[in-house]
Scaffold this motif. Structure first.
Motif, short mmCIF file in Angstrom:
data_model
loop_
_atom_site.label_atom_id
_atom_site.label_comp_id
_atom_site.label_asym_id
_atom_site.label_seq_id
_atom_site.Cartn_x
_atom_site.Cartn_y
_atom_site.Cartn_z
N GLN A 35 35.13 39.70 47.27
CA GLN A 35 35.73 38.84 46.26
C GLN A 35 35.22 39.22 44.87
OE1 GLN A 35 34.14 37.61 49.01
NE2 GLN A 35 35.36 35.99 49.97
N THR A 36 35.92 38.73 43.87
CA THR A 36 35.57 38.99 42.48
C THR A 36 35.14 37.70 41.80
OG1 THR A 36 37.14 40.83 42.34
CG2 THR A 36 36.45 39.84 40.27
N THR A 38 37.35 37.57 35.80
CA THR A 38 38.34 37.44 36.85
C THR A 38 37.72 36.75 38.05
OG1 THR A 38 39.35 39.53 36.13
CG2 THR A 38 39.99 38.70 38.30
N GLY A 85 38.73 35.74 42.26
CA GLY A 85 39.71 35.78 43.33
C GLY A 85 39.24 36.55 44.54
N PRO A 86 40.12 36.68 45.53
CA PRO A 86 41.50 36.23 45.57
C PRO A 86 41.61 34.70 45.68
CG PRO A 86 41.11 37.96 47.20
CD PRO A 86 39.79 37.49 46.73
N TYR A 107 47.24 34.07 35.79
CA TYR A 107 47.17 34.76 37.08
C TYR A 107 47.78 36.16 37.00
CZ TYR A 107 45.99 30.35 39.41
OH TYR A 107 45.38 29.18 39.81
N TYR A 165 44.77 36.79 41.55
CA TYR A 165 43.53 36.64 40.78
C TYR A 165 43.76 35.77 39.55
CZ TYR A 165 41.59 40.27 43.74
OH TYR A 165 41.15 40.98 44.83
#
Length: 351
Positions: A98-99, A130, A132-133, A183, A196
């Motif tokens: 993940q980010t 950022t 996400g996901p 997004y 994201y």
């Protein structure tokens, strides 16, 4: 019509404005209400412009985030709106790494359909570029978020029958339909694991630690505890292992047998991990395959384990109402403090 995962939806009267030319991403400012004065709108717009929101394409993101400390007044109190950002984050294998997880102040782990897990990351002291996901919301999220002051909740959609409940909640819903400019779809993962969020297009700045009205305390570790090298929490179809690293002063994470890393390959190692034993029951909602959604009850009381500084502490937790934060105390009733830094709370079924 929304589905449980990956769907966007329209919610008339509760629309969250993205900052790209349509209004400030702030609570209390909604289209069509006609209650804001021209001066208030101008001031809010100026704040948004000052925050540096852009209309350009999504930047390349290494997952490390950008520190955005809250501004402070001469008296030392936080001069921020006090609205945290909560993001529902996918946690199946196809969604990893993940980010933006490492920038969260708190990460909650909950059980979802099929015995899998999903995360809710809460941001107050800094906003990453950022996150996400991003995936869908659950009924349990509404109770959990009541402890915050009108939080912004970013999610991809929800089960259709749940949407009216979300409409009534004291929160700002931020979906791709509500705030499309916040997004984007990535290219490295397959849909639906590639949605994201750009947090700075939702909040102009991080509100600061004071917005974390959770009941959590930071300070010295409680007396006693059991030396602990590793702790594993199992769901029916997921498992988490936290292994103490003296060098990093944190619990290095493993998810489903693989190291839990950031988008740039760094191992996550939160200083404090809470295994909170709660009631997890079947809700009245289900996914498109008919699997019923578990409901994680976070109001009430019970036992928990607090992992910090290489030791495990058996504690009690108490959250009298949904608007209260959760307090953790020793068996003798002494408040338990957490280590400075990120906290992971893993909700586990009560024995």
């Amino acid at each position: 019509m929304a589905t449980v995962d990956g769907a966007t939806r329209r919610r008339p009267g509760r629309r969250f404005w993205a900052s790209r030319g349509r209004g400030p991403a702030r609570r209390g400012v909604h289209p069509g209400r006609g209650t804001a004065t021209a001066s208030a709108l101008a001031a809010a717009l100026a704040l948004t412009l000052a925050a540096g929101c852009t209309n350009g394409p999504a930047p390349a993101d290494d997952g490390r985030g950008t520190d955005r400390p809250a501004s402070r007044t001469d008296t030392g109190t936080a001069a921020a709106v006090g609205q945290v950002l909560a993001v529902k984050i996918d946690n199946v294998r196809a969604a990893r790494p993940q980010t933006g997880l490492d920038a969260a102040d708190i990460v909650y782990v909950e059980q979802v359909e099929g015995g899998l897990s999903r995360l809710m990351a809460v941001y107050a002291t800094r906003l990453p570029k950022t996150v996400g996901p991003v995936r869908s919301a659950r009924e349990s999220d509404l109770e959990l978020l009541r402890q915050f002051d009108r939080p912004a909740l970013a999610f991809s959609g929800a089960q259709g029958k749940l949407l009216p409940l979300i409409d009534k909640e004291p929160l700002e819903a931020v979906t791709p339909q509500d705030a499309e400019d916040a997004y984007y779809r990535g290219t490295e993962k397959a849909s639906p694991h590639n949605l994201y969020l750009r947090p700075h297009r939702v909040l102009p700045s991080a509100p600061g630690e004071a917005a974390l009205t959770t009941g959590f305390r930071h300070g010295p570790a409680p007396d006693g505890g059991t030396p602990t090298r590793s702790r594993t929490v199992r769901y029916p179809s997921a498992r988490f292992t936290f292994t103490w690293s003296q060098e990093r002063r944190g619990w290095e994470m493993t998810t489903d047998g693989a190291p839990t890393v950031t988008a740039d390959g760094r191992r996550l190692a939160p200083p404090t991990v809470v295994v909170q034993y709660v009631d997890v029951r079947r809700s009245g909602y289900h996914d498109v395959l008919g699997n019923h959604t578990p409901y994680t009850q976070t109001v009430g009381s019970g036992t928990a384990e607090v992992l910090r500084d290489g030791r495990s502490h058996d504690v009690r937790w108490l959250r009298p109402t949904a608007t209260d934060g959760t307090r953790f105390t020793t068996r003798a009733g002494t408040p338990v403090a957490f280590a400075e830094g990120q906290v992971w709370v893993v909700f586990a079924q009560r024995p």
